[in-house]
Design a protein around this motif. Structure first.
Motif, PDB file in Angstrom:
ATOM      1  N   ASP A  29       0.865  -1.464  -0.167  1.00 44.60           N
ATOM      2  CA  ASP A  29       0.258   0.134   0.150  1.00 44.60           C
ATOM      3  C   ASP A  29       0.818   0.705   0.251  1.00 44.60           C
ATOM      4  O   ASP A  29       0.688   1.903  -0.457  1.00 44.60           O
ATOM      5  N   GLU A  30       1.828   1.099   0.398  1.00 44.07           N
ATOM      6  CA  GLU A  30       3.089   2.383   0.712  1.00 44.07           C
ATOM      7  C   GLU A  30       3.801   2.964  -0.572  1.00 44.07           C
ATOM      8  O   GLU A  30       3.918   3.695  -1.761  1.00 44.07           O
ATOM      9  N   LEU A  31       3.953   1.503  -0.887  1.00 44.24           N
ATOM     10  CA  LEU A  31       4.543   1.254  -2.448  1.00 44.24           C
ATOM     11  C   LEU A  31       3.843   1.714  -4.007  1.00 44.24           C
ATOM     12  O   LEU A  31       4.909   2.405  -4.917  1.00 44.24           O
ATOM     13  N   TYR A  32       3.008   1.141  -4.089  1.00 44.03           N
ATOM     14  CA  TYR A  32       2.276   1.101  -4.756  1.00 44.03           C
ATOM     15  C   TYR A  32       1.671   2.581  -5.396  1.00 44.03           C
ATOM     16  O   TYR A  32       0.801   3.573  -4.924  1.00 44.03           O
ATOM     17  N   GLY A  33       2.007   2.613  -7.255  1.00 42.95           N
ATOM     18  CA  GLY A  33       2.004   3.988  -7.399  1.00 42.95           C
ATOM     19  C   GLY A  33       3.060   5.031  -7.643  1.00 42.95           C
ATOM     20  O   GLY A  33       3.281   5.690  -7.903  1.00 42.95           O
TER      21      GLY A  33
END
Ligand SMILES: [Zn+2]
Length: 249
Positions: A29-33
């Motif tokens: 969730d922190e890394l995606y995007g």
């Protein structure tokens, strides 16, 4: 900086803290995007044999998590390949690997992901000398044992002590290490102040990442990659991983 990731890393394959539900999601969730994600393929038995004995491989093969363990090794291999192509990479993988020795394992580990990825690069003639840095709270006895009789591969575990010491000693050691052609990082996050070790702050991981990047740029044309080891507090784990990658990229 690319992130090596597979949906199957979310699978809960055992009851240990590394396999807990939500752990991989907290990082994803922190890394995606923020980073480009790439998918690995599972490793194979031939790769495992670069590091492990047949009896150890057979003992894990009997377990349901064998497929998960092969995919983790495949993720480390993919990250190492990206690093060789000049792209820093992070393997968002599990199960972890640094407590896996040639013929045994413990501590939520089954196969030594980072060691196999390094040995595969060496077998394929892509590198000869490698440097593995381990920032997990726990000593990577598995990795150390794999390379105990192979002086071409150095293993360095970040020492304990105060927060200042934990950051200063690696900085001194890393700047003294010479002659390696790739830098691999066993990235555990269990030293964090809200994790088991209770010491490091989130911003310290960015400092460590920069240290890794600077050393790789000085010594091996920037070739660097990291793979996930420990880190168990889901509320801070993703932020710590992101801080490391921001420093390493
Ligand atoms: Zn650990």
């Amino acid at each position: 900086m690319k992130v090596v990731y597979h949906e199957k890393y979310k699978e809960v394959y055992s009851g240990d803290p590394a396999a807990r539900a939500g752990r991989i999601e907290s990082i994803y969730d922190e890394l995606y995007g923020q980073f480009e994600f790439v998918e690995p393929v599972p490793s194979n038995e031939g790769d495992l044999r670069l590091v492990h004995t047949q009896s150890h491989i057979d003992s894990i093969k009997r377990r349901k998590l064998y497929g998960n363990a092969l995919l983790a090794v495949g993720g480390a291999i993919k990250a190492s390949d990206l690093a060789m192509e000049g792209e820093p990479a992070f393997g968002l993988i599990r199960p972890p690997g640094h407590h896996a020795s040639p013929s045994s394992c413990w501590g939520f580990c089954f196969f030594n992901n980072v060691a196999i990825s390094v040995e595969k690069l060496r077998k394929d003639g892509k590198v000869w000398r490698a440097f593995i840095v381990d920032i997990d709270l726990h000593y990577g006895d598995g990795t150390a044992s794999v390379f105990a009789s192979k002086p071409e591969v150095s293993y360095y575990h970040m020492p304990g002590g105060t927060r200042e010491e934990q950051l200063e000693k690696p900085s001194n050691h890393l700047s003294g290490e010479r002659g390696y052609e790739i830098l691999a990082l066993s990235a555990g996050f269990d030293r964090h102040e809200k994790d088991w070790g209770g010491i490091l702050k989130t911003r310290d991981y960015e400092e460590i990442g920069k240290m890794i990047r600077d050393c790789a740029e000085r010594e091996c044309e920037g070739r660097r990659y990291a793979v996930l080891e420990g880190g168990y507090n889901h509320s801070v784990l993703g932020k710590n991983v992101k801080a490391l990658l921001r420093g390493m990229e």
